[in-house]
Scaffold this motif. Structure first.
Motif, PDB file in Angstrom:
ATOM      1  N   GLU A  52       0.835  -1.204   0.000  1.00  0.00           N
ATOM      2  CA  GLU A  52       0.000   0.000   0.000  1.00  0.00           C
ATOM      3  C   GLU A  52       0.869   1.253   0.000  1.00  0.00           C
ATOM      4  O   GLU A  52       1.865   1.278   0.711  1.00  0.00           O
ATOM      5  CB  GLU A  52      -0.869  -0.026   1.261  1.00  0.00           C
ATOM      6  N   ALA A  53       0.485   2.282  -0.664  1.00  0.00           N
ATOM      7  CA  ALA A  53      -0.615   2.431  -1.596  1.00  0.00           C
ATOM      8  C   ALA A  53      -0.116   2.375  -3.034  1.00  0.00           C
ATOM      9  O   ALA A  53      -0.786   1.878  -3.931  1.00  0.00           O
ATOM     10  CB  ALA A  53      -1.301   3.782  -1.374  1.00  0.00           C
ATOM     11  N   ARG A  54       1.086   2.907  -3.259  1.00  0.00           N
ATOM     12  CA  ARG A  54       1.529   3.023  -4.655  1.00  0.00           C
ATOM     13  C   ARG A  54       1.905   1.677  -5.264  1.00  0.00           C
ATOM     14  O   ARG A  54       1.944   1.536  -6.485  1.00  0.00           O
ATOM     15  CB  ARG A  54       2.675   4.037  -4.744  1.00  0.00           C
ATOM     16  N   GLY A  55       2.168   0.678  -4.409  1.00  0.00           N
ATOM     17  CA  GLY A  55       2.410  -0.669  -4.921  1.00  0.00           C
ATOM     18  C   GLY A  55       1.173  -1.244  -5.583  1.00  0.00           C
ATOM     19  O   GLY A  55       1.267  -2.126  -6.443  1.00  0.00           O
ATOM     20  N   LEU A 106      11.615   3.532   6.361  1.00  0.00           N
ATOM     21  CA  LEU A 106      11.735   3.866   4.937  1.00  0.00           C
ATOM     22  C   LEU A 106      12.467   5.187   4.799  1.00  0.00           C
ATOM     23  O   LEU A 106      12.961   5.718   5.806  1.00  0.00           O
ATOM     24  CB  LEU A 106      10.375   3.856   4.229  1.00  0.00           C
ATOM     25  N   GLU A 107      12.584   5.708   3.565  1.00  0.00           N
ATOM     26  CA  GLU A 107      13.446   6.880   3.352  1.00  0.00           C
ATOM     27  C   GLU A 107      13.049   8.038   4.257  1.00  0.00           C
ATOM     28  O   GLU A 107      13.897   8.779   4.719  1.00  0.00           O
ATOM     29  CB  GLU A 107      13.434   7.331   1.863  1.00  0.00           C
ATOM     30  N   TYR A 108      11.727   8.184   4.520  1.00  0.00           N
ATOM     31  CA  TYR A 108      11.294   9.339   5.316  1.00  0.00           C
ATOM     32  C   TYR A 108      10.348   8.932   6.438  1.00  0.00           C
ATOM     33  O   TYR A 108       9.282   9.500   6.589  1.00  0.00           O
ATOM     34  CB  TYR A 108      10.635  10.402   4.418  1.00  0.00           C
ATOM     35  N   GLY A 109      10.704   7.926   7.223  1.00  0.00           N
ATOM     36  CA  GLY A 109       9.870   7.587   8.368  1.00  0.00           C
ATOM     37  C   GLY A 109       9.902   6.118   8.711  1.00  0.00           C
ATOM     38  O   GLY A 109      10.841   5.398   8.366  1.00  0.00           O
ATOM     39  N   ALA A 139       5.756  -6.089  -6.281  1.00  0.00           N
ATOM     40  CA  ALA A 139       5.798  -4.934  -7.190  1.00  0.00           C
ATOM     41  C   ALA A 139       5.524  -3.650  -6.409  1.00  0.00           C
ATOM     42  O   ALA A 139       4.704  -3.630  -5.488  1.00  0.00           O
ATOM     43  CB  ALA A 139       4.743  -5.099  -8.281  1.00  0.00           C
ATOM     44  N   ASP A 140       6.262  -2.599  -6.764  1.00  0.00           N
ATOM     45  CA  ASP A 140       6.047  -1.302  -6.111  1.00  0.00           C
ATOM     46  C   ASP A 140       6.416  -0.206  -7.095  1.00  0.00           C
ATOM     47  O   ASP A 140       7.056  -0.466  -8.123  1.00  0.00           O
ATOM     48  CB  ASP A 140       6.891  -1.218  -4.836  1.00  0.00           C
ATOM     49  N   ASP A 141       6.037   1.035  -6.763  1.00  0.00           N
ATOM     50  CA  ASP A 141       6.385   2.134  -7.670  1.00  0.00           C
ATOM     51  C   ASP A 141       7.860   2.474  -7.577  1.00  0.00           C
ATOM     52  O   ASP A 141       8.467   2.841  -8.576  1.00  0.00           O
ATOM     53  CB  ASP A 141       5.524   3.385  -7.387  1.00  0.00           C
ATOM     54  N   LEU A 142       8.440   2.351  -6.371  1.00  0.00           N
ATOM     55  CA  LEU A 142       9.770   2.936  -6.188  1.00  0.00           C
ATOM     56  C   LEU A 142      10.585   2.193  -5.140  1.00  0.00           C
ATOM     57  O   LEU A 142      10.078   1.865  -4.061  1.00  0.00           O
ATOM     58  CB  LEU A 142       9.552   4.397  -5.762  1.00  0.00           C
ATOM     59  N   LEU A 143      11.851   1.927  -5.479  1.00  0.00           N
ATOM     60  CA  LEU A 143      12.806   1.353  -4.522  1.00  0.00           C
ATOM     61  C   LEU A 143      13.710   2.482  -4.038  1.00  0.00           C
ATOM     62  O   LEU A 143      14.445   3.075  -4.829  1.00  0.00           O
ATOM     63  CB  LEU A 143      13.634   0.266  -5.211  1.00  0.00           C
ATOM     64  N   ALA A 144      13.625   2.807  -2.748  1.00  0.00           N
ATOM     65  CA  ALA A 144      14.498   3.844  -2.176  1.00  0.00           C
ATOM     66  C   ALA A 144      15.505   3.136  -1.261  1.00  0.00           C
ATOM     67  O   ALA A 144      16.437   2.500  -1.761  1.00  0.00           O
ATOM     68  CB  ALA A 144      13.660   4.897  -1.462  1.00  0.00           C
ATOM     69  N   THR A 145      15.321   3.183   0.054  1.00  0.00           N
ATOM     70  CA  THR A 145      16.272   2.507   0.954  1.00  0.00           C
ATOM     71  C   THR A 145      16.063   0.993   0.979  1.00  0.00           C
ATOM     72  O   THR A 145      16.896   0.260   1.510  1.00  0.00           O
ATOM     73  CB  THR A 145      16.113   3.022   2.394  1.00  0.00           C
ATOM     74  N   GLY A 146      14.909   0.549   0.476  1.00  0.00           N
ATOM     75  CA  GLY A 146      14.642  -0.894   0.432  1.00  0.00           C
ATOM     76  C   GLY A 146      13.896  -1.418   1.647  1.00  0.00           C
ATOM     77  O   GLY A 146      13.545  -2.599   1.698  1.00  0.00           O
ATOM     78  N   GLY A 147      13.621  -0.544   2.635  1.00  0.00           N
ATOM     79  CA  GLY A 147      12.942  -0.996   3.853  1.00  0.00           C
ATOM     80  C   GLY A 147      11.578  -1.608   3.572  1.00  0.00           C
ATOM     81  O   GLY A 147      11.232  -2.668   4.114  1.00  0.00           O
ATOM     82  N   THR A 148      10.813  -0.952   2.716  1.00  0.00           N
ATOM     83  CA  THR A 148       9.458  -1.433   2.410  1.00  0.00           C
ATOM     84  C   THR A 148       9.517  -2.807   1.744  1.00  0.00           C
ATOM     85  O   THR A 148       8.745  -3.714   2.092  1.00  0.00           O
ATOM     86  CB  THR A 148       8.751  -0.433   1.461  1.00  0.00           C
ATOM     87  N   ILE A 149      10.426  -2.947   0.804  1.00  0.00           N
ATOM     88  CA  ILE A 149      10.454  -4.210   0.047  1.00  0.00           C
ATOM     89  C   ILE A 149      11.117  -5.326   0.855  1.00  0.00           C
ATOM     90  O   ILE A 149      10.660  -6.476   0.803  1.00  0.00           O
ATOM     91  CB  ILE A 149      11.114  -4.004  -1.333  1.00  0.00           C
TER      92      ILE A 149
HETATM   93  O1  PRP Z   1      12.535   1.855  -0.226  1.00  0.00           O
HETATM   94  P1  PRP Z   1      11.884   2.627   0.880  1.00  0.00           P
HETATM   95  O2  PRP Z   1      12.829   3.582   1.565  1.00  0.00           O
HETATM   96  O3  PRP Z   1      11.179   1.733   1.846  1.00  0.00           O
HETATM   97  O4  PRP Z   1      10.797   3.596   0.232  1.00  0.00           O
HETATM   98  C1  PRP Z   1       9.951   3.216  -0.824  1.00  0.00           C
HETATM   99  C2  PRP Z   1       8.522   3.179  -0.407  1.00  0.00           C
HETATM  100  O5  PRP Z   1       8.076   4.482   0.017  1.00  0.00           O
HETATM  101  C3  PRP Z   1       6.866   4.799  -0.645  1.00  0.00           C
HETATM  102  O6  PRP Z   1       5.744   4.361   0.040  1.00  0.00           O
HETATM  103  P2  PRP Z   1       5.098   5.101   1.297  1.00  0.00           P
HETATM  104  O7  PRP Z   1       5.412   4.302   2.523  1.00  0.00           O
HETATM  105  O8  PRP Z   1       5.459   6.551   1.283  1.00  0.00           O
HETATM  106  O9  PRP Z   1       3.553   4.889   1.105  1.00  0.00           O
HETATM  107  P3  PRP Z   1       2.468   5.262  -0.002  1.00  0.00           P
HETATM  108  O10 PRP Z   1       2.683   4.274  -1.123  1.00  0.00           O
HETATM  109  O11 PRP Z   1       1.220   5.018   0.723  1.00  0.00           O
HETATM  110  O12 PRP Z   1       2.676   6.682  -0.455  1.00  0.00           O
HETATM  111  C4  PRP Z   1       6.981   4.077  -1.966  1.00  0.00           C
HETATM  112  O13 PRP Z   1       5.724   3.885  -2.584  1.00  0.00           O
HETATM  113  C5  PRP Z   1       7.643   2.783  -1.592  1.00  0.00           C
HETATM  114  O14 PRP Z   1       6.713   1.795  -1.164  1.00  0.00           O
END
Ligand code: PRP
Ligand code: ADE
Length: 170
Positions: free
Chosen positions: A56-59, A94-97, A117-127
């Motif tokens: 959730e949500a952008r994934g 994650l990158e900001y929290g 699947a997700d929109d974006l890989l940043a620090t990788g915490g979410t994935i």
């Molecule tokens: O690689 P990371 O540092 O973990 O960051 C990437 C994640 O951050 C964003 O989600 P976010 O938690 O902001 O939620 P959203 O999809 O509800 O906006 C984005 O959609 C990724 O899932």
């Protein structure tokens, strides 16, 4: 295709020092959104995939159309407290929290091959957390697919044993 021209980059959002990659300006162009999903589908075409899981949500806006294109099911990985059935949960940074993700205990049958699947890989915490949840449920992580990868944040380091594909790299 130069997808970057459709991504709006917003400095210092949601906090100072973060360069936010806004995909809403890509998704509201139907042809481009479809092309991006089709290209992601081609990138994972060699993988054996039974199911897609997206956080959730952008994934959801990447994972669900990709599941439709591949003809496989989609399971949501949701923020804590949203799923109605019995869940497993794991906390992460994650990158900001920081946050907590959950999956239904019966979302995956043991041995199923799951693409995350997700929109974006940043620090990788979410994935990394999504990978852990899928594995806790007995799923085999077939790979992880992203529209965008922020290479300088080296999220791949948190996914050493995952087959990672991304369409756009910053
Ligand atoms: O690689 P990371 O540092 O973990 O960051 C990437 C994640 O951050 C964003 O989600 P976010 O938690 O902001 O939620 P959203 O999809 O509800 O906006 C984005 O959609 C990724 O899932
Ligand atoms: N820099 C960034 N832009 C958009 N989404 C993000 N999620 C985590 N980091 C992000």
């Amino acid at each position: 295709m130069d997808y970057k021209q459709y991504i709006r980059v917003i400095p210092d959002f949601p906090q100072p020092g973060i360069s936010f990659k806004d995909i809403t300006t890509l998704m509201n162009q139907g042809e481009i959104y479809r092309k991006a999903i089709d290209e992601l589908r081609a990138m994972v075409s060699d993988l054996k995939i039974d199911l897609i899981a997206g956080p959730e949500a952008r994934g959801f806006v990447i994972g669900a159309p990709l599941a439709y294109a591949l003809g496989v099911g989609f399971v949501p990985i949701r923020k804590s407290g949203k799923l109605p059935g019995e869940t497993i949960e794991t906390g992460y940074d994650l990158e900001y929290g920081a946050d907590k993700l959950a999956m239904h205990k019966d979302a995956i049958k043991p041995g199923q091959n799951v693409l995350i699947a997700d929109d974006l890989l940043a620090t990788g915490g979410t994935i990394a957390t999504s990978v852990s949840l899928v594995r806790q449920l007995g799923g085999n992580v077939a790979g992880a697919a992203f529209l965008i990868e922020l290479a300088e944040l080296n999220g791949r380091a948190k996914l050493p044993d995952v087959n990672v594909s991304s369409l756009i790299t910053y």
